[in-house]
Design a protein around this motif. Structure first.
Motif, PDB file in Angstrom:
ATOM      1  N   THR A 446       4.647  -5.149  -5.678  1.00 52.99           N
ATOM      2  CA  THR A 446       3.826  -3.964  -5.430  1.00 52.99           C
ATOM      3  C   THR A 446       2.473  -4.418  -4.888  1.00 52.99           C
ATOM      4  O   THR A 446       2.167  -5.608  -4.830  1.00 52.99           O
ATOM      5  CB  THR A 446       3.628  -3.093  -6.691  1.00 52.99           C
ATOM      6  N   LEU A 447       1.711  -3.466  -4.471  1.00 58.79           N
ATOM      7  CA  LEU A 447       0.400  -3.782  -3.906  1.00 58.79           C
ATOM      8  C   LEU A 447      -0.660  -3.405  -4.926  1.00 58.79           C
ATOM      9  O   LEU A 447      -0.526  -2.391  -5.620  1.00 58.79           O
ATOM     10  CB  LEU A 447       0.185  -2.971  -2.627  1.00 58.79           C
ATOM     11  N   ASP A 448      -1.730  -4.239  -5.003  1.00 61.45           N
ATOM     12  CA  ASP A 448      -2.817  -3.854  -5.913  1.00 61.45           C
ATOM     13  C   ASP A 448      -3.705  -2.826  -5.210  1.00 61.45           C
ATOM     14  O   ASP A 448      -3.475  -2.467  -4.058  1.00 61.45           O
ATOM     15  CB  ASP A 448      -3.590  -5.089  -6.398  1.00 61.45           C
ATOM     16  N   TRP A 449      -4.713  -2.363  -5.918  1.00 66.48           N
ATOM     17  CA  TRP A 449      -5.493  -1.262  -5.362  1.00 66.48           C
ATOM     18  C   TRP A 449      -6.200  -1.642  -4.064  1.00 66.48           C
ATOM     19  O   TRP A 449      -6.237  -0.872  -3.110  1.00 66.48           O
ATOM     20  CB  TRP A 449      -6.513  -0.741  -6.392  1.00 66.48           C
ATOM     21  N   ARG A 450      -6.742  -2.868  -4.042  1.00 62.83           N
ATOM     22  CA  ARG A 450      -7.476  -3.274  -2.836  1.00 62.83           C
ATOM     23  C   ARG A 450      -6.579  -3.274  -1.602  1.00 62.83           C
ATOM     24  O   ARG A 450      -6.950  -2.844  -0.522  1.00 62.83           O
ATOM     25  CB  ARG A 450      -8.062  -4.675  -3.039  1.00 62.83           C
ATOM     26  N   GLN A 451      -5.358  -3.793  -1.810  1.00 62.56           N
ATOM     27  CA  GLN A 451      -4.404  -3.806  -0.681  1.00 62.56           C
ATOM     28  C   GLN A 451      -4.049  -2.382  -0.266  1.00 62.56           C
ATOM     29  O   GLN A 451      -3.980  -2.058   0.911  1.00 62.56           O
ATOM     30  CB  GLN A 451      -3.130  -4.571  -1.087  1.00 62.56           C
ATOM     31  N   ASP A 584      -1.122   5.384 -10.190  1.00 59.67           N
ATOM     32  CA  ASP A 584       0.026   4.488 -10.392  1.00 59.67           C
ATOM     33  C   ASP A 584      -0.355   3.409 -11.396  1.00 59.67           C
ATOM     34  O   ASP A 584      -1.343   2.703 -11.183  1.00 59.67           O
ATOM     35  CB  ASP A 584       0.395   3.851  -9.042  1.00 59.67           C
ATOM     36  N   PRO A 585       0.414   3.222 -12.476  1.00 60.70           N
ATOM     37  CA  PRO A 585       0.076   2.138 -13.413  1.00 60.70           C
ATOM     38  C   PRO A 585       0.218   0.754 -12.784  1.00 60.70           C
ATOM     39  O   PRO A 585      -0.324  -0.214 -13.305  1.00 60.70           O
ATOM     40  CB  PRO A 585       1.076   2.339 -14.544  1.00 60.70           C
ATOM     41  N   ASN A 586       0.902   0.669 -11.643  1.00 60.42           N
ATOM     42  CA  ASN A 586       1.135  -0.644 -11.011  1.00 60.42           C
ATOM     43  C   ASN A 586      -0.026  -1.146 -10.169  1.00 60.42           C
ATOM     44  O   ASN A 586       0.070  -2.234  -9.591  1.00 60.42           O
ATOM     45  CB  ASN A 586       2.368  -0.579 -10.101  1.00 60.42           C
TER      46      ASN A 586
END
Ligand SMILES: Nc1ncnc2c1ncn2[C@@H]1O[C@H](COP(=O)(O)OP(=O)(O)OP(=O)(O)O)[C@@H](O)[C@H]1O
Ligand SMILES: *[C@@H]1O[C@H](CO)[C@@H](O)[C@H](O)[C@H]1NC(C)=O
Ligand SMILES: *[C@@H]1O[C@H](CO)[C@@H](O)[C@H](O)[C@H]1NC(C)=O
Ligand SMILES: *[C@@H]1O[C@H](CO)[C@@H](O)[C@H](O)[C@H]1NC(C)=O
Ligand SMILES: *[C@@H]1O[C@H](CO)[C@@H](O)[C@H](O)[C@H]1NC(C)=O
Ligand SMILES: *[C@@H]1O[C@H](CO)[C@@H](O)[C@H](O)[C@H]1NC(C)=O
Ligand SMILES: [Mg+2]
Length: 673
Positions: A446-451, A584-586
């Motif tokens: 998955t992608l983090d928030w910055r991405q 999204d919790p991810n």
């Protein structure tokens, strides 16, 4: 026939009677089939399995001999007179090369049943350089000469001569015969045709007659060559009879004897011509016969057949290939020639559009991975079937012009190709695939928030480019997670721009189809069938919510197939006072709460049911870049229209939706909906 038989019978009686007083009075060979008795074969002579006496073969400069091994008593006493004798034989000469032969053959009467010192070539197996012309030879011969040899006064290349102790004939004539009407007929000996020769010596008159004729002709009355010569000084009491032959330095002939009979003190018994062996039909050697006889046959039958077959195969191959790689080009496409690609190249690049290279399928067609053969550049080829060619020209010119203007947030279009009912679009291959793969159903990566925020900003600037920066306003029409592709640096890039137009285009507003994807369709779009930049903004808003929440735009919540719109869900969280619970919790723990909140609210604002309440992409970009702050909205500001969104909710559940978010609406809207 009867006469012949009577003569033969008479003969047999005489010979039977004479056999008692002398050694051998007559013999007859109707062919030389085994068991072959009383014949000795010397040199290159041989007997073929079918009973031909073959005096020579293709070996050059050699002699061949065949002798009757029993002595013939020519005189009743050692110093007596030579008795009458008679012989007849059938021969044939097969040259290796047409009309060229070497060297000829002879019937020979000799003191011994062999001529070991005799030379080849012009000596014809009779004499050699030293003993030619020597009276001590005691040789009588009839030559069938096929080479003119001036040394021995030969008259031509096709003559019959009488030889006594010398190759210089005492009389000779060109080969031929006097027919019944008294006409002289030439006979060419080297034609492989069987011919018969008769040699008769009269012991009283000393008349020697040589007669020849084609096989099956009766013996001509008039001899071909004759002379008067007492042979008493030439022949001893007991002599041997046979044949000799020779081949030349470079050319050779096959000399055959097919049958032979001989008699002393009487006529040679007639040969049973029908029983004689046949000479090989096609020339003397295999190679020669192949070229001379079979090749014309082959070329007459086989070559045209082969030619026709190969032409048929070639034409079939070309036609199939043509059909397989057929393309369509129209006049208006000439300006796009530069970016037009050959179907053949794309076919080979994708290895024939095999299942293995399939990246995915959407509403418009399938996407295949490929590698350009020359440049090794990785490509993604989208095959779009378009039966209706409505708007094709506009579409092609639009995507081509956009493709030319490269923008870092658009998937580069490398080229296109058009076939019957099919359009192929060639894009840069995006190594990280589409955004949807990172969002739903607890993905592996998955992608983090910055991405995610970077992707959102990229997509926003790509869409802003289409709406405002490009020379004409371009509406994307199908913004959604699967059309956002991630390049090597995980930049968001918009793909499939303008494709929906191919389906949704039409001149009559009442029959215009709605094309797009459920969950991303603005209510005004569904109501009027019109796409504007604001319908793109609506879809972009849904995308923002998706990215922030990690959920599909429409989710099926329970067994009774109730569907929940993502917008409603976020709206409810907001209404309850904690909009951040929708995230999204991810996305990890490192994120800016204000940013997430801003994106969620902006998503709701963009997917406002009132198109006039939606911001433009310029404004959206300003909010995302922090150049402007989002107006301080409360759920109440959007509430009045919340009913509208729920309204869509109900409408959606009326349609058959088999595949969640990636299904295309393609229904004709009747007026008034
Ligand atoms: N340029 C590309 N590079 C890499 N993968 C791609 C590329 N273009 C498309 N894909 C992959 O192919 C899949 C299918 O694409 P396609 O556009 O046919 O379907 P879709 O995007 O789900 O629906 P739609 O037809 O509405 O666009 C995408 O999900 C994506 O993963
Ligand atoms: C000719 O015949 C001789 C003797 O039979 C044989 O040795 C030779 O190989 C033959 N030559 C050809 C070319 O057939
Ligand atoms: C040979 O023939 C001649 C006549 O041509 C004759 O005079 C002579 O007697 C004959 N000789 C014998 C041995 O018969
Ligand atoms: C020619 O033949 C004779 C026998 O007839 C023999 O004695 C002689 O040696 C031969 N000469 C050559 C050159 O072979
Ligand atoms: C026979 O052959 C000779 C010489 O080879 C030629 O002059 C003549 O014309 C020929 N005759 C016929 C009837 O062919
Ligand atoms: C040669 O033969 C021919 C034909 O038979 C004949 O006419 C001629 O007289 C013969 N010549 C000699 C010298 O015997
Ligand atoms: Mg797509």
């Amino acid at each position: 026939m009867l006469v012949k038989q009577l003569v033969f019978f008479f003969f047999s009686l005489i010979s039977q009677f004479q056999k008692s007083s002398s050694q051998s009075l007559y013999f007859i060979y109707n062919g030389f089939r085994p068991p072959l008795t009383d014949i000795s074969i010397q040199g290159i002579a041989a007997v073929t399995p079918n009973g031909l006496l073959k005096l020579t073969n293709a070996t050059t400069r050699k002699t061949g001999h065949a002798f009757y091994t029993k002595p013939i008593r020519f005189k009743d006493s050692p110093n007596g007179n030579v008795s009458s004798f008679s012989t007849t034989f059938v021969f044939a000469i097969s040259p290796q090369l047409r009309m060229l032969s070497g060297f000829g053959m002879t019937f020979v009467v000799s003191p011994k049943p062999s001529l070991p010192y005799a030379g080849a070539s012009q000596y014809m197996g009779l004499f050699n350089a030293t003993n030619n012309g020597d009276d001590t030879n005691h040789v009588f011969a009839v030559e069938l000469d096929t080479i003119p040899n001036l040394e021995v006064n030969d008259m031509d290349e096709n003559h019959v001569g009488l030889d006594i102790n010398s190759l210089i004939s005492i009389n000779s004539s060109r080969a031929g015969y006097w027919d019944k009407t008294g006409q002289f007929k030439n006979l060419t000996m080297i034609t492989s045709k069987p011919m018969q020769v008769w040699i008769d010596y009269d012991g009283l008159t000393h008349q020697i007659d040589v007669t020849m004729a084609p096989i099956n002709e009766d013996k001509p009355r008039k001899p071909l060559v004759s002379t008067v010569k007492d042979l008493s000084s030439v022949l001893f009491q007991d002599m041997f009879v046979g044949f000799s032959s020779s081949t030349a330095l470079v050319i050779a002939s096959d000399h055959f004897v097919l049958g032979w009979s001989f008699a002393v003190k009487g006529k040679a018994p007639p040969l049973a011509l029908s029983k004689l062996p046949k000479i090989p039909r096609f020339g003397p050697t295999k190679i020669q016969s192949f070229y001379k006889n079979r090749l014309p046959l082959f070329s007459l039958v086989l070559i045209p057949v082969l030619l026709i077959l190969s032409i048929v195969f070639l034409v079939r191959f070309i036609v199939r290939r043509r059909r397989k790689f057929a393309e369509e080009i129209e006049d208006w496409e000439t300006e796009f020639a530069k970016i037009r690609m050959k179907f053949k190249d794309l076919y080979y690049a994708t290895k024939g559009f095999k299942e293995k290279g399939l990246l995915g399928s959407g509403g418009f067609g399938s996407v295949y991975k490929g590698v350009m053969p020359k440049t090794k550049k990785k490509i993604a080829v989208k095959r779009v079937s378009n039966e209706s060619r409505q708007g094709l020209k506009e579409f092609v010119s639009e995507i081509v012009s956009i493709g030319r203007m490269s923008h870092r947030n658009l998937v580069p279009l490398l080229g296109y190709c058009r076939r019957k009912n099919e359009l192929l679009l060639v894009y840069d291959y995006m190594p990280n695939g589409s955004l949807d793969k990172y969002l739903y159903n607890s993905p592996e990566v998955t992608l983090d928030w910055r991405q995610r925020f970077k992707v959102i900003k990229g997509v926003a600037s790509g869409l802003f480019f289409l709406h405002e920066e490009w020379e004409q306003v371009v509406i994307h029409r199908d913004i959604k997670a699967s059309n956002v592709l991630l390049d090597a640096e995980l930049n968001g890039r918009l793909g499939d721009f303008g494709l929906a137009r191919l389906c949704g285009h039409g001149s009559d507003p009442l029959t215009t189809r709605v094309a797009g994807t459920w969950g991303y369709l603005a209510p005004d779009h569904i109501r009027t069938g019109r796409t504007t930049t604001t319908t793109d903004v609506f879809a972009f808003g849904v995308l923002l919510l998706e990215v922030a929440c990690g959920r599909r735009p429409i989710e099926i919540q329970n067994e009774i197939d109730e569907r929940v719109l993502l917008g409603d869900l976020v709206f409810e969280f907001w209404n309850e006072g904690n909009i951040l619970d929708a995230k999204d919790p991810n996305i990890g723990s490192e994120y800016d709460e204000r940013e997430v909140e801003m994106v969620l609210k902006l998503g709701l604002l963009c997917s406002h049911s009132d198109p006039y309440a939606r911001p433009t992409m310029r404004q959206v970009l300003n909010y995302l870049n922090g150049d402007a702050t989002l107006p301080d909205l409360s759920p109440l500001d959007l509430r009045g229209n919340g009913m509208m969104m729920l309204g869509i909710h109900h409408r959606v559940s009326e349609f058959d939706m088999s595949n969640g978010a990636s299904s295309i609406v393609d229904s004709v809207l009747s007026g008034g909906r």
